[in-house]
Design an enzyme around this catalytic site. Structure first.
Site, mmCIF file in Angstrom:
data_model
loop_
_atom_site.group_PDB
_atom_site.id
_atom_site.type_symbol
_atom_site.label_atom_id
_atom_site.label_comp_id
_atom_site.label_asym_id
_atom_site.label_seq_id
_atom_site.Cartn_x
_atom_site.Cartn_y
_atom_site.Cartn_z
ATOM 1 N N SER A 170 0.760 -1.328 0.032
ATOM 2 C CA SER A 170 0.231 0.055 0.004
ATOM 3 C C SER A 170 0.657 1.214 0.088
ATOM 4 C CB SER A 170 -0.886 0.048 1.181
ATOM 5 O OG SER A 170 -2.111 -0.972 1.030
ATOM 6 N N LYS A 172 0.333 3.320 -2.855
ATOM 7 C CA LYS A 172 -0.807 4.051 -3.201
ATOM 8 C C LYS A 172 -0.710 5.514 -3.316
ATOM 9 C CE LYS A 172 -3.940 0.719 -1.161
ATOM 10 N NZ LYS A 172 -4.577 0.319 0.191
ATOM 11 N N TYR A 203 -3.730 -2.461 -10.292
ATOM 12 C CA TYR A 203 -3.685 -2.230 -8.937
ATOM 13 C C TYR A 203 -2.634 -3.274 -8.145
ATOM 14 C CZ TYR A 203 -5.054 -2.410 -3.952
ATOM 15 O OH TYR A 203 -4.838 -2.331 -2.639
ATOM 16 N N TYR A 239 -4.822 3.894 7.824
ATOM 17 C CA TYR A 239 -6.262 3.186 8.271
ATOM 18 C C TYR A 239 -6.691 3.588 9.419
ATOM 19 C CZ TYR A 239 -3.776 0.881 4.309
ATOM 20 O OH TYR A 239 -2.931 0.620 3.245
ATOM 21 N N VAL A 290 1.147 -3.842 3.832
ATOM 22 C CA VAL A 290 1.180 -5.032 4.469
ATOM 23 C C VAL A 290 2.543 -5.931 4.319
ATOM 24 C CG1 VAL A 290 -1.566 -5.254 4.721
ATOM 25 C CG2 VAL A 290 -0.102 -6.017 2.849
HETATM 26 N N1 GLN Z 1 -2.219 -5.152 -2.196
HETATM 27 C C1 GLN Z 1 -2.875 -5.075 -0.487
HETATM 28 C C2 GLN Z 1 -4.427 -5.199 -0.766
HETATM 29 O O1 GLN Z 1 -5.164 -4.674 -1.619
HETATM 30 C C3 GLN Z 1 -2.471 -3.880 -0.004
HETATM 31 C C4 GLN Z 1 -2.898 -3.694 1.368
HETATM 32 C C5 GLN Z 1 -2.099 -3.000 2.266
HETATM 33 O O2 GLN Z 1 -0.849 -3.013 2.140
HETATM 34 N N2 GLN Z 1 -2.657 -2.435 3.403
HETATM 35 O O3 GLN Z 1 -4.865 -6.019 0.041
#
Ligand code: GLN
Length: 304
Positions: free
Chosen positions: A64, A67, A189, A240, A258
């Site tokens: 993430s 992003k 994505y 988050y 993650v």
């Molecule tokens: N690719 C992961 C997902 O879509 C990214 C989530 C994350 O890093 N928090 O679940």
């Protein structure tokens, strides 16, 4: 000037003593076999000095964290019109939660929860000629490093198990907030999330957000006002349902993934990246959060 190398080494040793090192994410099978023993920290100051400890030169899945880079590319392409399709409020919920998206008629709370990042992926798909290679080149340029790559095995692994992301994308499509086919948007994505980088590369990549939009190649990537907005979003939405906790403990804009990475920055001063794959219950790196809290407490370098 504080002795950053000595500070990082102390923080690193102290964090290693933590009794609970969190749990490696297993819902993307390809990430499940990454050893919890990996731990690295890298700091890059705006005047060009760099300091590292542990596994700061080992590539990992940035997930993430990507992003933020996708958002900055989308902002450079279509500017403020992004905000017709995505809100800028913290969600207070996990990154993959879907309930709010339905209640709020397909407008994601922010660009860093999965549904928001999927809308950003859709924007990039509509506005880039060769989305995957153009985006990869954008990240390589920001970093001034052509060795950065997607990890196809990780992208494929997530594609096979990304049921909630398919659900989010379908929900967005039903609310007419996706222009492109669900499969195409998610393929982009999953690749974006599979980017592999080291802590040392991440502090370079993110330096444009600490330096008013100027990247490692000395090119202006975003206006100062756009940089302000991205940093504000990282502070309020980067972790988050733990964004408040990160601001409270660390006091810097930042973003987690993650894969166990975290990047944070102090505008005009530095970027810092940590990697420790063990996550806490909210999906953020356990040792990374500990280390960053110790860093800003000891150096008194935070936005507050
Ligand atoms: N690719 C992961 C997902 O879509 C990214 C989530 C994350 O890093 N928090 O679940």
């Amino acid at each position: 000037m504080p002795d950053f190398q000595a500070i990082l080494e102390t923080i690193y040793q102290n964090a290693l003593q933590a009794p609970d090192k969190g749990t490696v994410a297993t819902y993307i099978p390809e990430l499940a076999h990454i050893s919890q023993d990996n731990f690295g920290i890298h700091l890059r100051t705006s005047d060009g000095k760099s300091y590292g400890v542990g596994h700061f030169n080992k590539p990992f899945s940035i997930q993430s964290i990507s992003k933020v880079l996708a958002l900055s590319k989308a902002m450079s392409l279509i500017g403020e019109s992004i905000w017709k399709r995505i809100d800028v409020e913290p969600s207070g919920h996990p990154f993959n939660q879907l309930a709010l998206l339905e209640i709020e008629n397909g407008i994601p709370r922010n660009p860093f929860i999965n549904s928001g990042a999927i809308v950003i992926a859709d924007i990039l798909l509509s506005n880039l000629k060769h989305p995957k290679s153009d985006f990869l080149n954008y990240v390589r340029d920001l970093t001034n490093d052509n060795t950065i790559e997607y990890n196809e095995a990780v992208a494929h692994s997530e594609k096979m198990t990304g049921f909630k992301n398919y659900a989010a994308a379908n929900l967005l499509k039903s609310f007419k907030n996706l222009e492109n086919p669900v499969d195409d948007v998610l393929d982009f994505y999953f690749h974006q999330c599979s980017l592999e980088m080291t802590c040392g590369q991440l502090t370079k990549t993110f330096s444009f957000l600490a330096n008013q939009g100027t990247c490692m190649l000395n090119k202006t990537r975003l206006s100062e006002s756009q940089v302000k907005r991205i940093n504000a979003l990282m502070l309020t939405c980067g972790f988050y349902d733990e964004a408040g906790e990160f601001a409270f403990e660390v006091g810097l804009p930042g973003k987690s993934g993650v894969g166990g990475g975290i990047v944070a920055l102090l505008p005009h001063h530095f970027t810092i990246a940590t990697w420790a794959p063990g996550l806490n219950k909210k999906g953020n790196s356990k040792l990374g959060m500990l280390a960053l809290e110790a860093f800003t407490s000891q150096t008194k370098l935070s936005i507050f």
